[in-house]
Motif scaffolding. Sequence first.
Motif, PDB file in Angstrom:
ATOM      1  N   ASP A  33       0.835  -1.205   0.000  1.00  0.00           N
ATOM      2  CA  ASP A  33       0.000   0.000   0.000  1.00  0.00           C
ATOM      3  C   ASP A  33       0.866   1.250   0.000  1.00  0.00           C
ATOM      4  OD1 ASP A  33      -2.269  -1.532   0.001  1.00  0.00           O
ATOM      5  OD2 ASP A  33      -2.676  -1.318   2.144  1.00  0.00           O
ATOM      6  N   TRP A  34       1.904   1.252   0.827  1.00  0.00           N
ATOM      7  CA  TRP A  34       2.785   2.431   0.872  1.00  0.00           C
ATOM      8  C   TRP A  34       3.498   2.617  -0.463  1.00  0.00           C
ATOM      9  CZ3 TRP A  34       7.961   3.350   0.088  1.00  0.00           C
ATOM     10  CH2 TRP A  34       8.409   4.622   0.442  1.00  0.00           C
ATOM     11  N   ALA A  35       3.971   1.529  -1.046  1.00  0.00           N
ATOM     12  CA  ALA A  35       4.695   1.599  -2.314  1.00  0.00           C
ATOM     13  C   ALA A  35       3.830   2.178  -3.421  1.00  0.00           C
ATOM     14  CB  ALA A  35       5.205   0.219  -2.710  1.00  0.00           C
ATOM     15  N   MET A  36       2.584   1.734  -3.516  1.00  0.00           N
ATOM     16  CA  MET A  36       1.707   2.237  -4.565  1.00  0.00           C
ATOM     17  C   MET A  36       1.293   3.686  -4.304  1.00  0.00           C
ATOM     18  SD  MET A  36       1.664  -0.158  -6.773  1.00  0.00           S
ATOM     19  CE  MET A  36       3.394  -0.318  -6.245  1.00  0.00           C
ATOM     20  N   GLU A  37       1.138   4.057  -3.035  1.00  0.00           N
ATOM     21  CA  GLU A  37       0.866   5.459  -2.702  1.00  0.00           C
ATOM     22  C   GLU A  37       2.048   6.338  -3.097  1.00  0.00           C
ATOM     23  OE1 GLU A  37       0.046   5.397   1.442  1.00  0.00           O
ATOM     24  OE2 GLU A  37      -1.941   4.457   1.218  1.00  0.00           O
ATOM     25  N   GLU A  38       3.244   5.818  -2.900  1.00  0.00           N
ATOM     26  CA  GLU A  38       4.445   6.567  -3.276  1.00  0.00           C
ATOM     27  C   GLU A  38       4.517   6.749  -4.790  1.00  0.00           C
ATOM     28  OE1 GLU A  38       8.206   8.447  -2.221  1.00  0.00           O
ATOM     29  OE2 GLU A  38       6.299   8.042  -1.237  1.00  0.00           O
ATOM     30  N   VAL A  39       4.214   5.691  -5.534  1.00  0.00           N
ATOM     31  CA  VAL A  39       4.198   5.793  -7.000  1.00  0.00           C
ATOM     32  C   VAL A  39       3.170   6.817  -7.441  1.00  0.00           C
ATOM     33  CG1 VAL A  39       3.634   4.570  -9.134  1.00  0.00           C
ATOM     34  CG2 VAL A  39       5.062   3.460  -7.409  1.00  0.00           C
ATOM     35  N   ALA A  40       1.986   6.802  -6.830  1.00  0.00           N
ATOM     36  CA  ALA A  40       0.939   7.768  -7.184  1.00  0.00           C
ATOM     37  C   ALA A  40       1.403   9.192  -6.908  1.00  0.00           C
ATOM     38  CB  ALA A  40      -0.333   7.462  -6.397  1.00  0.00           C
ATOM     39  N   ARG A  41       2.118   9.397  -5.819  1.00  0.00           N
ATOM     40  CA  ARG A  41       2.645  10.733  -5.513  1.00  0.00           C
ATOM     41  C   ARG A  41       3.663  11.168  -6.549  1.00  0.00           C
ATOM     42  NH1 ARG A  41       2.208   8.913  -0.054  1.00  0.00           N
ATOM     43  NH2 ARG A  41       4.330   8.098  -0.065  1.00  0.00           N
ATOM     44  N   TRP A  42       4.529  10.247  -6.957  1.00  0.00           N
ATOM     45  CA  TRP A  42       5.522  10.576  -7.977  1.00  0.00           C
ATOM     46  C   TRP A  42       4.843  11.019  -9.263  1.00  0.00           C
ATOM     47  CZ3 TRP A  42       8.715   5.479  -7.346  1.00  0.00           C
ATOM     48  CH2 TRP A  42       9.515   5.577  -6.201  1.00  0.00           C
ATOM     49  N   LEU A  43       3.834  10.252  -9.680  1.00  0.00           N
ATOM     50  CA  LEU A  43       3.152  10.553 -10.931  1.00  0.00           C
ATOM     51  C   LEU A  43       2.438  11.901 -10.857  1.00  0.00           C
ATOM     52  CD1 LEU A  43       1.690   7.037 -11.796  1.00  0.00           C
ATOM     53  CD2 LEU A  43       3.844   8.066 -12.556  1.00  0.00           C
ATOM     54  N   LYS A  44       1.867  12.202  -9.706  1.00  0.00           N
ATOM     55  CA  LYS A  44       1.172  13.471  -9.531  1.00  0.00           C
ATOM     56  C   LYS A  44       2.153  14.635  -9.569  1.00  0.00           C
ATOM     57  CE  LYS A  44      -1.862  15.962  -6.329  1.00  0.00           C
ATOM     58  NZ  LYS A  44      -2.579  15.896  -5.022  1.00  0.00           N
ATOM     59  N   ASP A  45       3.322  14.448  -8.964  1.00  0.00           N
ATOM     60  CA  ASP A  45       4.324  15.509  -8.888  1.00  0.00           C
ATOM     61  C   ASP A  45       5.295  15.485 -10.052  1.00  0.00           C
ATOM     62  OD1 ASP A  45       3.160  16.165  -6.478  1.00  0.00           O
ATOM     63  OD2 ASP A  45       4.615  15.039  -5.287  1.00  0.00           O
ATOM     64  N   ASP A  46       5.118  14.512 -10.966  1.00  0.00           N
ATOM     65  CA  ASP A  46       6.009  14.353 -12.118  1.00  0.00           C
ATOM     66  C   ASP A  46       7.460  14.208 -11.657  1.00  0.00           C
ATOM     67  OD1 ASP A  46       6.650  14.085 -14.789  1.00  0.00           O
ATOM     68  OD2 ASP A  46       6.975  16.225 -15.099  1.00  0.00           O
ATOM     69  N   ASN A  47       7.660  13.389 -10.630  1.00  0.00           N
ATOM     70  CA  ASN A  47       9.004  13.182 -10.091  1.00  0.00           C
ATOM     71  C   ASN A  47       9.129  11.742  -9.618  1.00  0.00           C
ATOM     72  OD1 ASN A  47      11.518  13.335  -8.901  1.00  0.00           O
ATOM     73  ND2 ASN A  47      10.738  14.242  -7.010  1.00  0.00           N
ATOM     74  N   SER A  48       9.877  10.938 -10.339  1.00  0.00           N
ATOM     75  CA  SER A  48      10.027   9.529  -9.976  1.00  0.00           C
ATOM     76  C   SER A  48      11.467   9.203  -9.591  1.00  0.00           C
ATOM     77  CB  SER A  48       9.595   8.631 -11.138  1.00  0.00           C
ATOM     78  OG  SER A  48      10.307   8.969 -12.316  1.00  0.00           O
ATOM     79  N   LYS A  49      12.135  10.148  -8.940  1.00  0.00           N
ATOM     80  CA  LYS A  49      13.515   9.917  -8.524  1.00  0.00           C
ATOM     81  C   LYS A  49      13.536   8.991  -7.308  1.00  0.00           C
ATOM     82  CE  LYS A  49      17.838  12.223  -7.301  1.00  0.00           C
ATOM     83  NZ  LYS A  49      18.583  11.440  -8.311  1.00  0.00           N
ATOM     84  N   PHE A  50      14.314   7.949  -7.415  1.00  0.00           N
ATOM     85  CA  PHE A  50      14.423   7.000  -6.323  1.00  0.00           C
ATOM     86  C   PHE A  50      15.536   7.439  -5.372  1.00  0.00           C
ATOM     87  CE2 PHE A  50      12.163   4.805  -9.546  1.00  0.00           C
ATOM     88  CZ  PHE A  50      11.357   3.887  -8.893  1.00  0.00           C
TER      89      PHE A  50
END
Length: 259
Positions: A33-50
């Motif tokens: 759940d946390w991982a998918m929430e994090e991915v959703a945040r990245w997509l919303k903010d247009d930032n997928s930096k690990f």
Amino acid sequence: MADRKSEAEVPILIEDPHDLAQREAENAVLQYDWAMEEVARWLKDDNSKFRVSMLLTLHRKAMDGIDPYAGNFRPAGVAIKGSKHEPVSGEDVARYVEEMLDYISVNWQKSTAVHLSSYAMWRLNWIHPFSDGNGRTSRMLSYMVLCARLEQVLPGTRTIPEQISENKDPYYRALEKADHAFKSGSVDVSEMERLMENYLANQLVEIHEKAVGSEVRKDALHEPAMQKKGMVALIEAHPVIVTSIVAIVIAIVTIFLSA
């Protein structure tokens, strides 16, 4: 093939096998759940930096209450029962983790989603940065990379990490093949890529089954290391389902190219 297990001298927090299994199952849900929430945040903010902090949080979600070092890199060396691979020393863990994340970042636009997720799966296992929980953390990191690179949280409840957990032998063989290639001086995760492609197909087929109320013959797609003749048989037996999968993949690629 025997299950691989980290062997490090750490205190046992839960001794009862039933209690341990229950805590692991609960943590797996929290981690996903946390991982998918994090991915959703990245997509919303247009930032997928690990980042390293993200990786540590991912591990803590999986190992909270199980490993006293949950959310922290291992302080010393570790052996892997069931594998000939010797992980890096404790003092080198942070450096290798940063190099892994740099590789993903540098190759983000140049490499496919399957390659990057396969690389993350192998490399984190190769580093083995934690005293325990390396496998479950690497599988979730890999899935996060796949979703972020495809710019969507992928549909389907029988996810790639779950499929691997059902039968780890092909996954272990792919890790060992990549380890062997790296000893020869090359990064070759092609075996893992083939597994990932078929795991992804399995996950997407489930959506089609739910949509149309049909069921794919289980022996056609269940084995990840599917041979060519198996794929041909699948296409002949289920042309509509295969066409749907191809359409989904094309749509994903089109969205990515137009972004």
